[in-house]
Design an enzyme around this catalytic site. Structure first.
Site, PDB file in Angstrom:
ATOM      1  N   ASN A  87      19.794   3.199 -20.829  1.00  0.00           N
ATOM      2  CA  ASN A  87      20.569   2.478 -19.815  1.00  0.00           C
ATOM      3  C   ASN A  87      21.984   2.128 -20.309  1.00  0.00           C
ATOM      4  O   ASN A  87      22.952   2.236 -19.566  1.00  0.00           O
ATOM      5  CB  ASN A  87      19.840   1.201 -19.401  1.00  0.00           C
TER       6      ASN A  87
ATOM      7  N   LYS B  66      17.246  -5.163  -6.198  1.00  0.00           N
ATOM      8  CA  LYS B  66      16.585  -4.419  -7.291  1.00  0.00           C
ATOM      9  C   LYS B  66      16.669  -2.917  -7.030  1.00  0.00           C
ATOM     10  O   LYS B  66      16.930  -2.142  -7.954  1.00  0.00           O
ATOM     11  CB  LYS B  66      15.125  -4.882  -7.401  1.00  0.00           C
TER      12      LYS B  66
HETATM   13  O1  PAF Z   1      12.934   1.001 -13.633  1.00  0.00           O
HETATM   14  C1  PAF Z   1      13.465   0.489 -14.630  1.00  0.00           C
HETATM   15  O2  PAF Z   1      13.545   1.082 -15.715  1.00  0.00           O
HETATM   16  C2  PAF Z   1      14.013  -0.930 -14.533  1.00  0.00           C
HETATM   17  O3  PAF Z   1      13.738  -1.407 -13.247  1.00  0.00           O
HETATM   18  C3  PAF Z   1      15.489  -1.102 -14.894  1.00  0.00           C
HETATM   19  C4  PAF Z   1      15.996  -2.409 -14.309  1.00  0.00           C
HETATM   20  C5  PAF Z   1      16.363   0.031 -14.388  1.00  0.00           C
HETATM   21  C6  PAF Z   1      15.667  -1.274 -16.370  1.00  0.00           C
HETATM   22  O4  PAF Z   1      15.307  -0.144 -17.115  1.00  0.00           O
END
Ligand code: PAF
Length: 317
Positions: free
Chosen positions: A214, A196
C-alpha cells in the site's frame, strides 16, 4: 456430541464466520476478553479441526503469539450467539448466512465487517433484516497459512444499523468495546461503507495489478495520480447515489490509509498472489454498477474490474 460453547455460561457468545486473515485477527483479539465466549465457524471440517488444535498464531517482529480458539465447521455444535460477525469473502456472503442461520436467535445481532458493497443486503435476504448490522474496520492482517497471520495494525471499527435499529447497534458497540476494541456507532452506515469502498477502489486493484504494498502505491507518482482519479470517480458516483460525504476528502483519505498501512499487502494483492478469487466485483464492480443505475459511467472502476477479472479469471468457477 458436546457443544463447542457452553449453554450455562453468563458470558456473551460471539461467533465469527470465516477464518481468513481478518476473521482470525478478530477471533484472537476477542478471545483475550474474559467476558466473551468466542468461536470461529468455518465451512471446511479439515481446516476447522486444525484451527481448533493449533489456535491462531499471530506473528509480529517481537515473535509469535498463539491464541487458543474454538473452531467448528458444524453450526449445530454452537449455541445461539449474541453476536455473529461475518468475515467471509463478499462472494460467500449468501453461503455464510445460510451456514450460520441456526445460531441466529431472535436476540442475535449479525454484523458484516466485510469489504465491498452489497453484503448487508444479501444477509437481509436470508436472516431477519432488523437484526443485521454493517460496519468497517481499519485493522489489517496478512494470512500466512491456516490460522497464521501477520498483524498490520489494530484500527477502529465503525458500525451501524441499515434499518435504523440503533439500540441493537449500540449494544454491539458496547460488546466490542468491552473486549478493548476501539468501536464507534454511526447512524449513517451507507456513508461509512462508501468511504471504505472508495479507499478499497483506489488501493486494492492497483496494488494487485502492480504487486506493490500500500505504501509503495502512494510513493509512485503515476500510480498515486491514478489512485487519486479513481477516488474522485467513486466520490462522484457516491454523490449521485445520495451519499453524504460530509468533510471526507477522497484523495487525502486514500493517502492516509496508504501511509498508515504502508507495509501491508492489500487483501486483493494477497488474493492474487495466493491464486484466490478476488472481491473486485464487490469493490470497483459494485461502484461501476451503481454508476450505471444512476445514468453515469465510471470508466476507471470498469477498467480496473475488467483488468483484475482478466488477471484472475482462471480462478473463477
Ligand atoms: O482490503 C484491504 O486490504 C484493506 O481494506 C485496506 C484498507 C486497503 C488496507 O490494506
Amino acid at each position: 456430541m458436546s457443544k463447542v460453547n457452553s449453554p450455562h455460561t453468563a458470558k456473551a457468545r460471539v461467533v465469527i464466520v470465516g477464518p481468513g486473515a481478518m476473521g482470525c485477527l478478530l477471533a484472537a483479539l476477542l478471545s483475550r476478553a474474559a467476558a466473551l465466549e468466542v468461536a470461529l465457524l468455518d465451512y471446511r471440517p479439515d481446516r476447522a479441526k486444525l484451527l481448533n488444535e493449533q489456535g491462531i498464531i499471530i506473528e509480529s517482529p517481537a515473535g509469535a503469539d498463539t491464541v487458543p480458539v474454538r473452531c467448528t465447521a458444524e453450526p449445530k455444535q454452537l449455541e445461539t450467539a449474541d453476536l455473529v460477525i461475518i468475515f467471509t469473502k463478499a462472494y460467500d456472503t449468501a453461503a455464510a448466512a445460510q451456514h450460520c442461520a441456526s445460531i441466529v436467535g431472535s436476540n442475535t445481532s449479525v454484523l458484516t465487517l466485510q469489504n465491498g458493497l452489497g453484503n448487508y443486503q444479501v444477509l437481509q435476504e436470508y436472516l431477519p433484516a432488523e437484526q443485521i448490522l454493517a460496519g468497517t474496520t481499519s485493522s489489517g492482517a496478512t494470512l500466512l497459512g491456516v490460522g497464521r497471520i501477520r498483524q498490520a495494525g489494530i484500527g477502529r471499527i465503525i458500525l451501524g444499523s441499515p434499518t435504523s435499529n440503533h439500540a441493537l447497534a449500540d449494544s454491539a458497540v458496547g460488546l466490542l468495546r468491552s473486549a478493548g476494541l476501539q468501536t464507534e456507532l454511526t447512524v449513517d452506515i451507507n456513508a461509512v461503507l462508501w468511504r471504505k469502498v472508495l479507499i478499497n477502489c483506489a488501493i486494492n486493484p492497483l496494488t494487485a495489478l502492480t504487486r506493490r504494498r500500500n505504501g509503495e502505491l502512494w510513493e509512485s507518482a503515476p500510480l498515486r495520480g491514478l489512485a487519486a482519479q479513481v477516488a474522485d470517480e467513486v466520490y462522484r458516483v457516491g454523490q449521485a447515489v445520495g451519499i453524504n460525504w460530509g468533510k471526507f476528502d477522497p484523495r487525502r483519505e486514500v493517502e492516509e490509509v496508504c501511509r498508515a498501512t504502508a507495509t501491508n499487502q492489500s487483501s486483493m494483492l494477497q488474493d492474487v498472489l495466493a491464486g484466490r478469487r478476488t472481491e473486485v466485483e464487490y469493490i470497483t464492480g459494485s461502484v461501476a454498477q451503481a454508476a450505471e443505475q444512476h445514468g453515469l459511467s465510471a470508466p476507471l472502476c470498469q477498467c480496473l474490474t475488467a483488468l483484475i477479472e482478466g488477471l484472475t479469471e482462471q480462478h473463477i468457477q
